[in-house]
Design an enzyme around this catalytic site. Structure first.
Site, PDB file in Angstrom:
ATOM      1  N   HIS A 107      69.574  52.644  21.258  1.00  0.00           N
ATOM      2  CA  HIS A 107      70.004  52.129  19.957  1.00  0.00           C
ATOM      3  C   HIS A 107      71.402  51.542  20.089  1.00  0.00           C
ATOM      4  CE1 HIS A 107      70.354  51.779  15.669  1.00  0.00           C
ATOM      5  NE2 HIS A 107      71.396  52.590  15.629  1.00  0.00           N
ATOM      6  N   ASP A 111      77.825  57.214  20.471  1.00  0.00           N
ATOM      7  CA  ASP A 111      77.549  58.277  19.499  1.00  0.00           C
ATOM      8  C   ASP A 111      78.767  58.448  18.585  1.00  0.00           C
ATOM      9  OD1 ASP A 111      79.371  60.154  20.680  1.00  0.00           O
ATOM     10  OD2 ASP A 111      77.850  60.762  22.118  1.00  0.00           O
ATOM     11  N   GLY A 169      79.620  60.420  31.476  1.00  0.00           N
ATOM     12  CA  GLY A 169      79.073  61.164  32.595  1.00  0.00           C
ATOM     13  C   GLY A 169      78.962  62.663  32.398  1.00  0.00           C
ATOM     14  N   ASP A 178      71.176  71.170  14.952  1.00  0.00           N
ATOM     15  CA  ASP A 178      72.322  70.812  15.795  1.00  0.00           C
ATOM     16  C   ASP A 178      72.912  69.481  15.329  1.00  0.00           C
ATOM     17  OD1 ASP A 178      74.212  71.249  17.756  1.00  0.00           O
ATOM     18  OD2 ASP A 178      72.935  70.658  19.430  1.00  0.00           O
TER      19      ASP A 178
HETATM   20  P1  ADP Z   1      71.929  67.273  24.919  1.00  0.00           P
HETATM   21  O1  ADP Z   1      70.762  68.063  24.421  1.00  0.00           O
HETATM   22  O2  ADP Z   1      72.276  67.585  26.322  1.00  0.00           O
HETATM   23  O3  ADP Z   1      73.108  67.321  23.972  1.00  0.00           O
HETATM   24  P2  ADP Z   1      71.338  64.627  23.879  1.00  0.00           P
HETATM   25  O4  ADP Z   1      69.908  64.327  23.598  1.00  0.00           O
HETATM   26  O5  ADP Z   1      72.202  64.963  22.713  1.00  0.00           O
HETATM   27  O6  ADP Z   1      71.417  65.762  25.006  1.00  0.00           O
HETATM   28  O7  ADP Z   1      71.991  63.414  24.672  1.00  0.00           O
HETATM   29  C1  ADP Z   1      73.313  63.517  25.193  1.00  0.00           C
HETATM   30  C2  ADP Z   1      74.117  62.283  24.846  1.00  0.00           C
HETATM   31  O8  ADP Z   1      73.478  61.126  25.389  1.00  0.00           O
HETATM   32  C3  ADP Z   1      74.242  61.995  23.353  1.00  0.00           C
HETATM   33  O9  ADP Z   1      75.323  62.697  22.771  1.00  0.00           O
HETATM   34  C4  ADP Z   1      74.440  60.499  23.326  1.00  0.00           C
HETATM   35  O10 ADP Z   1      75.784  60.166  23.604  1.00  0.00           O
HETATM   36  C5  ADP Z   1      73.586  60.040  24.490  1.00  0.00           C
HETATM   37  N1  ADP Z   1      72.222  59.645  24.060  1.00  0.00           N
HETATM   38  C6  ADP Z   1      71.135  60.434  24.020  1.00  0.00           C
HETATM   39  N2  ADP Z   1      70.047  59.773  23.595  1.00  0.00           N
HETATM   40  C7  ADP Z   1      70.450  58.501  23.360  1.00  0.00           C
HETATM   41  C8  ADP Z   1      69.787  57.302  22.913  1.00  0.00           C
HETATM   42  N3  ADP Z   1      68.487  57.286  22.624  1.00  0.00           N
HETATM   43  N4  ADP Z   1      70.528  56.177  22.792  1.00  0.00           N
HETATM   44  C9  ADP Z   1      71.830  56.181  23.097  1.00  0.00           C
HETATM   45  N5  ADP Z   1      72.512  57.259  23.515  1.00  0.00           N
HETATM   46  C10 ADP Z   1      71.843  58.422  23.650  1.00  0.00           C
HETATM   47 MG    MG Z   2      73.294  66.559  22.068  1.00  0.00          MG
HETATM   48 MG    MG Z   3      70.483  69.386  22.763  1.00  0.00          MG
END
Ligand code: ADP
Ligand code: MG
Ligand code: MG
Length: 336
Positions: free
Chosen positions: A111, A116, A35, A155
């Site tokens: 996926h 993660d 969350g 990143d």
């Molecule tokens: P931010 O830019 O806020 O870091 P992210 O794109 O990294 O956003 O997404 C935040 C989190 O959401 C990731 O660290 C991961 O845990 C989860 N997440 C994002 N995209 C996916 C996806 N396609 N499948 C599964 N989990 C995802």
């Molecule tokens: Mg991220």
């Molecule tokens: Mg980001």
């Protein structure tokens, strides 16, 4: 432990995020993970119940340098246009893109169970070196593909890599990514401080690939030892690299090469992919996900809970008619 945050992290999204055409096609579910990400949520497609992940990008938070023009003249965040054009087995796939007045709504494939590497590492996986090599080389393949296309992710870190129960990993989060060119140096850093290289923290301009290789090195170190190599910025710049456990000579040498403080002598992605530690044979079918890392039955076998083909290129995981959706509403931690 808490997750280190990227400097480009978006602020909280409001209810307006789902408004518009997106909402006609997708049902938005709970927030993903624990969350912490108001802007990334589970969603499913109304037409066929395809389970996906939606990221809501607040337009006013996209920096001036992070916009691009699509072939049709439309202005798009670079994060979106990059992910829409990239095609690689180790980079997350975009399924749909919508926008309303305030937000872009990017729908991505889900996926695996959506775990993660940050969470994976927190569960203290029992990885041996061949398995570690198998996981890390896939990040290497994604980065090699990006660098060959003159793209920097900027990143790379554990939480921007997702893993499924076959140890197949994909790179996500192109919110700090950019195009690079031979004669342009960058002066602003957009990633995560803990993963930033010493020369960039010291205020030097950077070309890009050498910064990326440092963050790759931090990622490999964290995957290997399950702890961070450096305690603070001062330590990154000045501190010696210590390895808390004995590892193979090849891995020891590779870690020191990737985390070489002098960017000139740091390992490149081509050198990484040619390294004997990366190229070692791995009998991947001998590893069982739930033996390596503690997980619930959904994480161990998402295909039993979602009908449809998880890994096939044109379809993601389909929401089955069984209970997972109902469960997800009542108990998100059980499913996500
Ligand atoms: P931010 O830019 O806020 O870091 P992210 O794109 O990294 O956003 O997404 C935040 C989190 O959401 C990731 O660290 C991961 O845990 C989860 N997440 C994002 N995209 C996916 C996806 N396609 N499948 C599964 N989990 C995802
Ligand atoms: Mg991220
Ligand atoms: Mg980001």
């Amino acid at each position: 432990s808490s997750r280190p945050q990227s400097m480009s992290l978006m602020s909280q999204c409001g209810e307006e995020q789902i408004a518009g055409e997106y909402n006609k096609h997708y049902v938005t579910l709970k927030q993903i993970g624990k969350g912490a990400y108001g802007c990334v949520k589970m969603a499913y497609r109304r037409s066929d119940r395809l389970l996906a992940v939606a990221k809501f990008i607040l337009k006013e938070k996209v920096g001036a340098a992070f916009w691009t023009e699509a072939p049709d003249g439309r202005r798009l965040p670079l994060e979106l246009s990059l992910l829409m054009t990239l095609e690689h087995p180790n980079i997350v796939r975009v399924i749909d893109v919508f926008e309303n007045e305030k937000y872009f709504q990017m729908v991505m494939e889900k996926h695996g169970a959506g775990m993660d590497l940050f969470e994976f590492i927190e569960r203290r996986p029992r990885l041996d070196e061949p398995l570690l090599s198998y996981i890390f080389r896939q990040i290497g393949q994604a980065v090699e593909y990006l660098h060959c296309h003159n793209i920097l992710h900027r990143d790379i870190k554990d939480e921007n890599v997702i893993i499924d129960n076959k140890f197949h990993v994909k790179l996500i989060d192109f919110g700090s990514a950019t195009y690079m060119s031979k004669d342009t140096l960058f002066s602003t850093f957009y990633g995560t401080t803990e993963y930033c290289s010493p020369e960039v923290l010291a205020g030097n301009k950077y070309a890009g690939p050498e910064l990326e290789m440092w963050s790759m090195g931090i990622t490999l170190y964290v995957l290997t030892f399950l702890v961070n190599p450096f305690s603070d910025i001062e330590d990154i710049i000045q501190g010696p690299l210590t390895l808390p456990q004995i590892v193979s000579e090849d891995l020891d040498q590779l870690l020191r090469w990737m985390l070489c403080k002098d960017p000139i002598h740091r390992c490149s992605v081509a050198q990484l992919m040619a390294h004997p530690w990366i190229r070692q044979p791995v009998a991947i079918n001998n590893y069982v996900f739930q033996d390596i890392v503690d997980c619930d039955r959904h994480e161990a076998n998402p295909e039993m809970y979602f009908s449809g083909s998880l890994g096939s290129p044109r379809s993601g995981s389909l929401v089955s008619l069984a209970d997972p959706l109902a469960k997800e509403r009542s108990n998100p931690s059980e499913l996500v």
